[in-house]
Design a protein around this motif. Sequence first.
Motif, PDB file in Angstrom:
ATOM      1  N   UNK A 123      55.527  22.750  20.780  1.00 22.70           N
ATOM      2  CA  UNK A 123      54.276  23.637  21.034  1.00 22.70           C
ATOM      3  C   UNK A 123      54.561  24.748  22.320  1.00 22.70           C
ATOM      4  N   UNK A 124      55.359  24.468  23.285  1.00 19.13           N
ATOM      5  CA  UNK A 124      55.422  25.306  24.371  1.00 19.13           C
ATOM      6  C   UNK A 124      56.485  26.272  24.073  1.00 19.13           C
ATOM      7  N   UNK A 125      57.834  25.986  23.327  1.00 18.57           N
ATOM      8  CA  UNK A 125      58.674  27.014  23.385  1.00 18.57           C
ATOM      9  C   UNK A 125      58.711  27.802  22.041  1.00 18.57           C
ATOM     10  N   UNK A 126      58.318  27.139  21.267  1.00 18.17           N
ATOM     11  CA  UNK A 126      58.318  27.756  19.752  1.00 18.17           C
ATOM     12  C   UNK A 126      59.762  27.410  18.854  1.00 18.17           C
ATOM     13  N   UNK A 127      60.345  26.434  19.427  1.00 14.08           N
ATOM     14  CA  UNK A 127      61.641  26.233  18.889  1.00 14.08           C
ATOM     15  C   UNK A 127      61.617  25.317  17.833  1.00 14.08           C
ATOM     16  N   UNK A 128      62.219  25.628  16.576  1.00 18.03           N
ATOM     17  CA  UNK A 128      62.142  24.591  15.112  1.00 18.03           C
ATOM     18  C   UNK A 128      62.913  23.324  15.916  1.00 18.03           C
ATOM     19  N   UNK A 129      62.141  22.023  15.717  1.00 20.22           N
ATOM     20  CA  UNK A 129      62.813  20.908  16.142  1.00 20.22           C
ATOM     21  C   UNK A 129      62.719  19.784  14.887  1.00 20.22           C
ATOM     22  N   UNK A 130      62.306  20.305  14.012  1.00 21.84           N
ATOM     23  CA  UNK A 130      62.373  19.348  12.764  1.00 21.84           C
ATOM     24  C   UNK A 130      61.922  19.728  11.581  1.00 21.84           C
ATOM     25  N   UNK A 131      61.646  18.794  10.701  1.00 22.51           N
ATOM     26  CA  UNK A 131      60.864  19.273   9.323  1.00 22.51           C
ATOM     27  C   UNK A 131      59.968  17.918   8.801  1.00 22.51           C
ATOM     28  N   UNK A 132      58.898  18.504   8.182  1.00 24.78           N
ATOM     29  CA  UNK A 132      58.112  17.605   7.560  1.00 24.78           C
ATOM     30  C   UNK A 132      58.490  17.606   6.131  1.00 24.78           C
ATOM     31  N   UNK A 133      58.388  16.357   5.561  1.00 25.48           N
ATOM     32  CA  UNK A 133      58.957  16.188   4.327  1.00 25.48           C
ATOM     33  C   UNK A 133      58.266  15.234   3.235  1.00 25.48           C
ATOM     34  N   UNK A 134      58.470  15.090   2.041  1.00 25.30           N
ATOM     35  CA  UNK A 134      57.969  14.136   1.300  1.00 25.30           C
ATOM     36  C   UNK A 134      58.814  13.454   0.292  1.00 25.30           C
ATOM     37  N   UNK A 152      52.188  25.437  -2.666  1.00 27.99           N
ATOM     38  CA  UNK A 152      51.998  24.720  -1.487  1.00 27.99           C
ATOM     39  C   UNK A 152      52.011  25.100  -0.156  1.00 27.99           C
ATOM     40  N   UNK A 153      51.034  24.661   0.580  1.00 22.37           N
ATOM     41  CA  UNK A 153      51.081  25.366   2.006  1.00 22.37           C
ATOM     42  C   UNK A 153      52.214  24.995   2.827  1.00 22.37           C
ATOM     43  N   UNK A 154      52.771  25.756   3.502  1.00 23.54           N
ATOM     44  CA  UNK A 154      53.925  25.560   4.384  1.00 23.54           C
ATOM     45  C   UNK A 154      53.658  25.828   5.878  1.00 23.54           C
ATOM     46  N   UNK A 155      52.333  25.394   6.240  1.00 22.17           N
ATOM     47  CA  UNK A 155      51.861  25.708   7.836  1.00 22.17           C
ATOM     48  C   UNK A 155      52.887  24.925   8.713  1.00 22.17           C
ATOM     49  N   UNK A 156      53.272  25.646   9.626  1.00 22.05           N
ATOM     50  CA  UNK A 156      54.079  24.623  10.658  1.00 22.05           C
ATOM     51  C   UNK A 156      53.484  23.702  11.477  1.00 22.05           C
ATOM     52  N   UNK A 157      54.176  22.532  11.541  1.00 22.71           N
ATOM     53  CA  UNK A 157      53.533  21.416  12.332  1.00 22.71           C
ATOM     54  C   UNK A 157      53.730  21.381  13.843  1.00 22.71           C
ATOM     55  N   UNK A 158      52.886  21.395  14.578  1.00 19.93           N
ATOM     56  CA  UNK A 158      53.029  21.386  16.106  1.00 19.93           C
ATOM     57  C   UNK A 158      53.727  20.109  16.404  1.00 19.93           C
ATOM     58  N   UNK A 159      54.853  20.013  17.272  1.00 23.56           N
ATOM     59  CA  UNK A 159      55.542  18.985  17.536  1.00 23.56           C
ATOM     60  C   UNK A 159      54.582  18.082  18.299  1.00 23.56           C
ATOM     61  N   UNK A 160      53.721  18.371  19.013  1.00 21.92           N
ATOM     62  CA  UNK A 160      52.778  17.758  19.954  1.00 21.92           C
ATOM     63  C   UNK A 160      51.901  16.692  18.856  1.00 21.92           C
ATOM     64  N   UNK A 161      51.838  16.740  17.570  1.00 15.41           N
ATOM     65  CA  UNK A 161      51.131  16.123  16.427  1.00 15.41           C
ATOM     66  C   UNK A 161      51.769  14.936  15.866  1.00 15.41           C
ATOM     67  N   UNK A 162      53.362  14.957  16.231  1.00 17.41           N
ATOM     68  CA  UNK A 162      54.067  14.061  15.637  1.00 17.41           C
ATOM     69  C   UNK A 162      54.265  12.676  16.237  1.00 17.41           C
ATOM     70  N   UNK A 163      53.613  11.622  15.846  1.00 24.24           N
ATOM     71  CA  UNK A 163      53.728  10.319  16.471  1.00 24.24           C
ATOM     72  C   UNK A 163      54.870   9.600  16.221  1.00 24.24           C
ATOM     73  N   UNK A 164      55.697  10.070  15.213  1.00 18.31           N
ATOM     74  CA  UNK A 164      56.777   9.053  14.992  1.00 18.31           C
ATOM     75  C   UNK A 164      57.984  10.084  13.946  1.00 18.31           C
ATOM     76  N   UNK A 165      59.195   9.998  14.272  1.00 20.27           N
ATOM     77  CA  UNK A 165      60.342  10.596  13.430  1.00 20.27           C
ATOM     78  C   UNK A 165      60.701   9.442  12.794  1.00 20.27           C
ATOM     79  N   UNK A 166      60.932   9.717  11.443  1.00 17.90           N
ATOM     80  CA  UNK A 166      61.471   8.688  10.658  1.00 17.90           C
ATOM     81  C   UNK A 166      63.049   8.687  10.695  1.00 17.90           C
ATOM     82  N   UNK A 167      63.589   9.793  10.901  1.00 16.93           N
ATOM     83  CA  UNK A 167      65.181  10.029  11.444  1.00 16.93           C
ATOM     84  C   UNK A 167      65.596  11.207  12.198  1.00 16.93           C
TER      85      UNK A 167
END
Length: 511
Positions: A222-233, A22-37
């Motif tokens: 997007x700006x710093x390249x810092x990992x700030x979370x995880x997309x999950x299912x 499965x793809x593991x393409x990083x998710x830009x934080x700017x595209x995240x509209x809502x954090x579930x936790x």
Amino acid sequence: MSPAGAGAGAGAGGTGRARTSRPVTPVPASTVEHYDAVTDVLVVGYGCAGAAAAYEAATAGAGVLVLERAGGPGGSSAQSGGELYLGGGTPVQHACGFEDSADEMYAYLAAALGPHADEEKLRLYCDGSTEHFQWFVDRGLTFEPTLWDQPTWMPTTKDGLMWLGENAWPYNEIARPAPRGHRCATDAFGGWLVMEKLVAAAEAAGATTHADTLATALVVDDDTGRVVGVRARRHGRELTYRARRAVVLTTGGFADNEEMLADHAPHLIGHGKVSDGLDDGSGIRMACALGAAARRMATVEIALTALPAMVTRGMLVNAHGQRFINEDVYPGLFSVAAVLTQPAPYWVIIDEEGYESIPEKDRWGVLPLHVTGTLAELEAELRMPAGALESTVTAYNTYAARGQDPFFHKDPRWLRPLKGPFAAVDPRAGFHQGGRPSAGAGTGAAGFTLGGLHTTVDGAVLDVSGEPVPGLYAAGRAAAGIHGEGYISGTSLGDGTFFGRRAGKAAAGGA
């Protein structure tokens, strides 16, 4: 073997064939509209490394959330034998009459885990071993102050200490022999008990768990390249988690990903896997998609389903009837030597006296498939070159009568001339423990991967330029730990928890 610092992209590209991972393409934080936790430290994977990281991060005052793709914690750690490779002078060693030091422990492991063991990590691990032992005791594990003094994969008793090749040549000339295989008080595979105590400790410290939750990609600023979370299912629903301080990847190795094995560790293809079936390299791939570096990706541990109790009392030979190693070494070492360097099939040759000297419970249900009165007959049944096995046994017997093994330096304790009738045991037949077929039955071997993400001693994941990936840590088999090209039992749970602890502490202190 894969060179140190092997490039990014594990499990992706390079062969031209179709990919199914499965793809593991990083998710830009700017595209995240809502954090579930939202939490401080997000640990991905709940085996021993994840539990250790979660405990230490929570103890340091961070809010900790652990994501586990299975229905609950445990992973491959819970299914393991439960050995912990610890030394330097633990209370169990002292109770059994053995003196040990961090330097002696280091000397042995540097040789047995080498060549090219990670010297910096290994030095820290050995120097901190007695403290790490006490850490386990403080988490509720108990160890019987008794020694199992026979060669085995796993004792059938509650003895708290076992040899793991320290008393075999050439290691007994490199370091003063001392047994360092520590086993918590159970007479069966003990990984479940180790995990039970570690999970209880992590939860008591305040860590929470979201099970049935599969991490699919890292979220990156997007700006710093810092990992700030995880997309999950979870149950078909897409979720996004925010980590204010750091993400810790403890997702295991990649033994269950056939694509990654083909790309990096083809020696395991076709063999059984020592895993819970979910070691698919997902954490490694998610980090490599950010430019993270990997190390030792070709390095594997392989275990023949041959009983050390039989091997030491007889001999291990290749398809040509030739010995190739002293049979009293740690069994993982004779397994790797066989599978990676010798023509198959492999056979354990033993005589009636040797077989009968093995206590019934230590035979694990193994019966010889070939029994003959003469070596010539056995050669014919095994389709070996005429006279090959007979020549090997004759030379072995000549020197064994003198208590010597000039070819491979097997300990005199296990030297005795073999005499007919003779038997050959085929590791491909597997063995049974408690009625359960071994994982390697049918191939004669099973294994797992040792390579993973390139990390600092505190678990910070490094990119291909050698710089830390901000906000990202890893430990356990998702990271390249203390191992070079060798392995000793107990160094997965030991290394995973030791550096999982360091990663959890460091992640808790993240900005």
